[in-house]
Scaffold this active site. Structure first.
Site, short mmCIF file in Angstrom:
data_model
loop_
_atom_site.label_atom_id
_atom_site.label_comp_id
_atom_site.label_asym_id
_atom_site.label_seq_id
_atom_site.Cartn_x
_atom_site.Cartn_y
_atom_site.Cartn_z
CD GLN A 1 -3.14 0.78 0.56
OE1 GLN A 1 -3.65 -0.33 0.61
NE2 GLN A 1 -3.65 1.75 -0.14
CG PHE A 2 2.00 3.45 -3.68
CD1 PHE A 2 1.96 4.80 -3.95
CD2 PHE A 2 1.18 2.59 -4.40
CE1 PHE A 2 1.12 5.31 -4.91
CE2 PHE A 2 0.33 3.08 -5.37
CZ PHE A 2 0.30 4.45 -5.63
CB THR A 3 -1.90 5.26 -1.02
OG1 THR A 3 -2.52 4.16 -0.37
CG2 THR A 3 -2.00 5.10 -2.53
#
Length: 148
Positions: A78-80
């Site tokens: 989940q890079f966000t």
């Protein structure tokens, strides 16, 4: 590294209407990796995640870890989680690790956590649909750069 941990009674991740990973009882983990992360972050986060006493004992108190309850983990990249949104209307992901750095650290975290509990995953970088039943609800944020 930043992780959102959710105590779940079940969770699954789907890609193109097929189940890619699923667990019954345990932790749903959304994992964000930033440029400054390394092996020390992997080891600390895996150990802390496996040891946190966030599952209920016989008296209903949070005294048990995912290991104690024979739970599993579902880990989804989940890079966000490393979004910066101070300026403008579009979040910036400049601190998120690039793929060539993030994949080895993601895989290292999955392997390290797998020393403690069974681990299922999504597919790194894929468009995934995540479904879960948050038990409690219990949701925690862990950050290896801000160990509160």
């Amino acid at each position: 590294m930043r992780a959102i941990l959710q105590r779940v009674s079940r969770a699954e991740v789907r890609i193109d209407d097929r189940v890619d990973g699923s667990i019954d009882h345990g932790l749903m983990i959304l994992l964000g990796i930033e440029q400054e992360d390394g092996q020390e972050d992997v080891e600390w986060l895996a150990r802390k995640t496996s040891e946190l006493r966030i599952f209920s004992d016989a008296e209903g108190l949070m005294n048990l870890s995912v290991v104690d309850v024979d739970g599993a983990a579902l880990v989804v990249s989940q890079f966000t989680l490393h979004a910066k949104y101070k300026k403008g209307k579009r979040p910036s992901f400049i601190k998120a690790a690039r793929t060539e750095q993030a994949i080895p650290l993601y895989e290292a975290f999955v392997a390290e956590l797998g020393k403690y509990v069974p681990v299922e995953t999504g597919t790194f970088g894929a468009n995934m649909q995540v479904e879960l039943v948050n038990d409690g609800p219990v949701t925690l944020v862990l950050d290896t750069k801000n160990k509160e």
